[in-house]
Design an enzyme around this catalytic site. Structure first.
Site, short mmCIF file in Angstrom:
data_model
loop_
_atom_site.label_atom_id
_atom_site.label_comp_id
_atom_site.label_asym_id
_atom_site.label_seq_id
_atom_site.Cartn_x
_atom_site.Cartn_y
_atom_site.Cartn_z
N ALA A 286 63.08 8.46 57.24
CA ALA A 286 61.66 8.38 57.62
C ALA A 286 61.18 9.65 58.28
O ALA A 286 60.02 10.01 58.17
CB ALA A 286 61.45 7.19 58.54
N GLU A 290 60.45 15.53 53.90
CA GLU A 290 60.85 16.06 52.59
C GLU A 290 59.66 16.16 51.63
O GLU A 290 59.67 16.93 50.69
CB GLU A 290 61.99 15.23 52.01
CG GLU A 290 61.61 13.90 51.36
CD GLU A 290 61.29 12.81 52.38
OE1 GLU A 290 61.64 12.97 53.56
OE2 GLU A 290 60.66 11.80 51.99
N ASP A 332 31.79 44.97 43.56
CA ASP A 332 30.97 45.80 42.67
C ASP A 332 29.53 45.61 43.05
O ASP A 332 29.17 44.60 43.66
CB ASP A 332 31.10 45.27 41.23
CG ASP A 332 32.34 45.78 40.55
OD1 ASP A 332 32.87 46.77 41.02
OD2 ASP A 332 32.74 45.17 39.55
P1 ATP Z 1 29.47 48.60 39.43
O1 ATP Z 1 30.81 49.23 39.55
O2 ATP Z 1 28.84 48.22 40.69
O3 ATP Z 1 29.37 47.55 38.37
P2 ATP Z 1 27.96 50.29 37.75
O4 ATP Z 1 27.77 49.19 36.80
O5 ATP Z 1 26.74 51.03 38.17
O6 ATP Z 1 28.60 49.85 39.05
P3 ATP Z 1 29.25 51.77 35.74
O7 ATP Z 1 28.93 50.71 34.75
O8 ATP Z 1 30.57 52.42 35.74
O9 ATP Z 1 29.03 51.29 37.20
O10 ATP Z 1 28.10 52.86 35.58
C1 ATP Z 1 28.16 54.10 36.21
C2 ATP Z 1 27.02 54.97 35.74
O11 ATP Z 1 27.13 55.19 34.36
C3 ATP Z 1 25.64 54.36 35.95
O12 ATP Z 1 25.10 54.73 37.18
C4 ATP Z 1 24.84 54.94 34.80
O13 ATP Z 1 24.28 56.15 35.17
C5 ATP Z 1 25.88 55.17 33.74
N1 ATP Z 1 25.85 54.09 32.73
C6 ATP Z 1 26.05 52.80 32.93
N2 ATP Z 1 25.97 52.10 31.79
C7 ATP Z 1 25.73 52.99 30.83
C8 ATP Z 1 25.55 52.91 29.41
N3 ATP Z 1 25.62 51.76 28.76
N4 ATP Z 1 25.32 54.05 28.75
C9 ATP Z 1 25.26 55.22 29.39
N5 ATP Z 1 25.42 55.35 30.69
C10 ATP Z 1 25.64 54.28 31.42
#
Ligand code: ATP
Length: 876
Positions: A286, A290, A332
């Site tokens: 008791a 376990e 993020d």
């Molecule tokens: P987090 O890390 O908070 O998600 P984030 O989404 O801003 O940040 P990334 O997606 O790496 O980070 O984007 C970084 C940068 O790249 C942006 O600030 C933008 O200038 C550029 N970027 C993001 N998406 C695109 C895309 N589809 N085409 C071209 N440039 C982009």
């Protein structure tokens, strides 16, 4: 069947698929019947019978069985016909085993349900539509889409490939990603690792994209063939379970030693050896906790199910425990702290702000939309358009479509012939299009990544050399837009005659800047405040520009006047030591690459923090693994990120992490409550017997009575405590210190004191019953002692619910516990008052007055603990 030595067309033909429509749902259903689901068979689970038998593999249960057999033999040899004791002991052992099986199965089911929640999906072309389906529903002949960061869901022959690289290490052991090419036809005897037009199930797309036709699913895949070798389905124990198993052993040995002392003392006092033996063994059974590890598993999995309803899928159980100790949450920005609903609001040329509807605006949007990978679907009557894909690109395409610039039309006119996909390290992407007989290169990306690639700038329809004064102007515009929390995308282009050298990203003409808003999530600000109040530091990590990041950080309360924001370039100049020394000053990290994330996590960890980190991309996997709690995004996260993570946020929301931390703290608390309850109750039982022996009283409890208490009044309330809601103010406390352990903050003292008190009450009841008005009897004493011990534990379970007064918590608010209390009380009264049970348990019916005395004594633990809680409250 392999198709690497067939052309793509032949493969489509022999698998009877049309790549312009994909399979129809009807045909897919038919094929699924024929080929089965696309799943690897999981290893056989232990059968119910085996599970039941394994319940007896416990040392103490075996001792008890032997004791029951001895008891039977003794009665038999003495010629007695009373076999009630051994029968009841067997019945209780079997009941115990059944409860064990039920609990284990329940824990297993909830773990299975969790696995299902995080099962992978596949992107497929069926009924002429691009759709996402559970990967298990794929059939041979399905056309699938392959994208960076996702798993290959089944064995497939490539139909198209663009810069496609696949990591096949799970299958071939080759650690470098393999370059793929849809267009080649290979020799039949090409080894698996060299079949460049074939992608195997479980491969990971590390770069580029493509389409493929499924050739084999489930156990027919290459992985399926070796699955039997790699199949394992063990759920590892969490650190807490391991610790408890260890503590449990020590407590067990302690309990066993006390029982041995009781046995020896009792025998020396001349009590019947056999009765003493039965009592000590039952007491040992008791009082040895376990069942603790199983109870913890159930509590963790119940908690995990609750969390799933609140958008958190826990992939690894230990994460639940770690959550309560988190001191830093690195999140993020885009999508987690912001809504990820971007809208283009501002355009800039070298001349300054421009209208979206101006000629320049149209030109800029037309370039940017061609350099985007969005999917566009028009409703049948062309009244509405649905645009899906990366939110940044959806924003660009939407802005363009609103200006009458139609992407689908552009894509036909300027056919894309090559591309360098976007990735979060380069922060830009490039596409190459046919333009008349020549080519046009378009690059879009972060301003600072793009400007160095340009040698000219677009002014009033012409390319003009990019002087440093122009550069300065553009930098000012970028800064101005970022200060308004805008996400900025820069666009550049060039016309070329040949694309032979593939040297696309150089000597570009800078065209302009596109600014888009992405408003913070409304709930994020409050979640950040809760986080700070809970002693947890919120940190923003983003790929975005430092000014944009700081503006949003300030708006959300993450960045205060005393903190600094830092960008990736500055991080690169710091040594690990410098970063570690300064990390407490930074709450916003901008323009970081995924590698920086690992450095940030490690620096926080070295300064004694428990770090939660979010991530979505392929490159985030190392940071997610390094963090104490890796959180992947459910909606935007890649399979790779999800696989590396401890938990998945199904709504990608920062506020969800805070809710999960609250649940995690609650679960940790509840585990402590259960342990507290079980151990104080067990100590109560041991002390009752030990004291009576030391005081030279007759034994106040019989073996079967002890076992009954163990079975009924211990386990049900202990599990019910696992469903207790997180206490009020749980997010106003600092995080749990992992160094302190489960028994911190005076828990041991409380357990012992409460055990002493329960033992004292049970013994008092025994004395009352034994000597009431001089006409008490041993059976009456035992009945009262037995009932007080059982009921006082039931009452005591309510004390565990909260560190605050029961009146404040709500007396009946834990429905399961209330139900357990009522059920166990009824059973206890039945055992005493129902003659058949009474004779089995060797108790007698009580008068109303005696019951009142029993309930009065049993209720006292609540009175005492409530007073103690009141005093504590006054003290604080
Ligand atoms: P987090 O890390 O908070 O998600 P984030 O989404 O801003 O940040 P990334 O997606 O790496 O980070 O984007 C970084 C940068 O790249 C942006 O600030 C933008 O200038 C550029 N970027 C993001 N998406 C695109 C895309 N589809 N085409 C071209 N440039 C982009």
């Amino acid at each position: 069947m392999f198709y690497h030595y067939h052309s793509a067309e032949d493969t489509l033909k022999s698998l009877q698929t049309d790549d312009s429509t994909g399979l129809s749902s009807k045909e897919a259903a038919k094929r699924q019947k024929k080929y089965g689901t696309n799943e690897l068979e999981s290893p056989k689970k232990q059968s119910l019978l085996l599970k039941f038998i394994s319940q007896f593999a416990d040392f103490m249960i075996l001792v008890l069985i032997i004791a029951a057999i001895i008891s039977f033999l003794v009665s038999f040899l003495k010629g007695e016909t009373d076999y009630v004791d051994p029968i009841i002991i067997f019945a209780i052992i079997i009941l115990n085993a059944i409860i064990g099986v039920v609990q284990e199965t329940k824990a297993e089911h909830s773990l299975d349900a969790l696995k299902k929640l995080s099962a992978p999906n596949a992107s497929v072309f069926r009924d002429s539509t691009h759709m996402t389906i559970p990967a298990k529903d794929l059939v041979p002949g399905d056309i699938i889409f392959l994208e960076t960061g996702y798993y290959v869901p089944a064995d497939a022959r490539l139909l198209t490939s663009i810069n496609l690289k696949v990591d096949e290490s799970a299958l071939t052991g080759e650690s470098h990603p393999v370059e793929k090419n849809a267009d080649c036809v290979l020799k039949e005897n090409t080894p698996l690792a060299e079949r460049t037009n074939f992608v195997p199930s479980t491969g990971i797309v590390t770069y580029g994209r493509g389409t493929a036709i499924v050739t084999a699913t489930g156990m027919d895949t290459e992985v399926g063939h070796i699955a039997k070798l790699i199949m394992e389905d063990v759920t590892p124990q969490t650190p807490l379970q391991k610790k408890l198993a260890k503590t449990g052993k020590i407590l067990g040995i302690l309990a066993l030693s006390i029982c041995a002392v009781i046995f020896i003392l009792g025998t020396l006092q001349g009590r019947p050896i056999f009765d003493m033996f039965m009592t000590s063994v039952s007491l040992a059974v008791a009082s040895i906790p376990e069942g603790l590890p199983t109870i913890i598993t159930i509590m963790l999995s119940l908690g995990v199910q609750r969390m799933a309803k609140k958008h958190t899928v826990v992939r690894k159980l230990p994460a639940v425990e770690t959550l309560g100790s988190a001191t830093v949450i690195c999140s993020d920005k885009t999508g987690t702290l912001t809504q990820n609903k971007m809208t283009v609001t501002t355009l800039y040329s070298i001349n300054g702000a421009e209208n979206l509807s101006s000629a320049f605006g149209n030109f800029l949007l037309s370039l940017a939309t061609r350099c985007s990978d969005t999917n566009i679907e028009h409703s049948k009557n062309h009244e509405s358009t649905i645009i899906t894909g990366d939110p940044t690109e959806v924003a660009i395409t939407t802005a363009a479509e609103n200006q009458g610039i139609l992407k689908l039309k552009l894509d036909l006119t300027y056919r894309r012939v090559d591309e360098i996909p976007f990735d979060s390290i380069r922060k830009r992407m490039t596409t190459i299009h046919m333009k008349n007989q020549n080519y046009e290169v378009i690059t879009k990306g972060a301003f600072d990544m793009l400007l160095p690639l340009c040698n000219s700038v677009y002014i009033n329809g012409k390319s003009v050399p990019l002087t440093s004064s122009y550069k300065k102007t553009l930098q000012e515009f970028n800064q101005r837009m970022s200060e308004q929390s805008l996400r900025v995308i820069a666009v550049a282009y060039k016309d070329v005659v040949s694309i032979h050298d593939k040297d696309y990203e150089k000597n570009l003409t800078f065209v302009g800047l596109i600014g888009m808003i992405d408003p913070p999530r409304p709930e994020a600000k409050e979640a950040v405040a809760t986080c700070i109040e809970a002693g947890i530091r919120p940190v923003m990590i983003t790929g975005d520009h430092i000014t944009t990041a700081s503006a949003i950080g300030k708006a959300l309360g993450i960045l205060h006047s005393s903190d600094e924001a830092i960008n990736g370039a500055k991080l690169d100049t710091m040594s690990e030591k410098q970063l570690e020394e300064n990390i407490q000053h930074y709450n916003v990290f901008a323009r970081v690459s995924p590698e920086h994330k690992v450095r940030i996590v490690k620096a926080f960890q070295r300064t004694g923090n428990v770090v939660a980190m979010t991530g979505d991309g392929v490159n985030d996997a190392p940071a997610l693994k390094t963090a104490d709690i890796g959180c992947a995004m459910g909606m935007t996260g890649t399979d790779v990120a999800k696989n590396a993570a401890d938990m998945i946020l199904t709504d990608d929301n920062f506020a969800t992490i805070i809710t999960a931390v609250k649940e995690g703290r609650g679960i940790y608390d509840n585990i402590r409550k259960s342990i507290h309850f079980l151990l104080s109750s067990n100590i109560g039982e041991i002390l009752t017997i030990l004291a009576s022996i030391l005081l030279n009283f007759p034994t106040p409890l019989l073996a079967v009575q002890l076992l009954w208490i163990n079975l009924v009044t211990d386990s049900l309330p202990a599990i019910s405590l696992g469903t207790e809601k997180p206490e009020k103010g749980i997010m106003k406390r600092p995080p749990v210190d992992p160094q302190k352990g489960l028994f911190a903050d005076g828990l041991v003292v409380n357990i012992i004191l409460e055990g002493l008190f329960i033992g004292f009450l049970a013994l008092t009841a025994f004395i009352c019953g034994y000597k009431i008005d001089g006409n008490g009897s041993l059976t009456l004493g035992r009945t009262m002692c037995f009932s007080v011990l059982a009921l006082s534990q039931l009452f005591h379970s309510f004390n565990m619910r909260s560190s605050r007064s029961l009146f404040e918590t709500g007396i009946f608010s834990n429905i399961r516990l209330t139900f357990s209390f009522i059920l166990c009380t009824i059973l206890q009264v039945l055992v005493v008052e129902y003659p058949v049970f009474a004779s089995i348990f060797k108790v007698q019916s009580l008068t109303l007055l005696q019951w009142i005395a029993v309930f009065f004594l049993s209720f006292l633990p609540i009175v005492v603990v409530e007073i103690q809680k009141g005093l504590n409250y006054l003290k604080n």
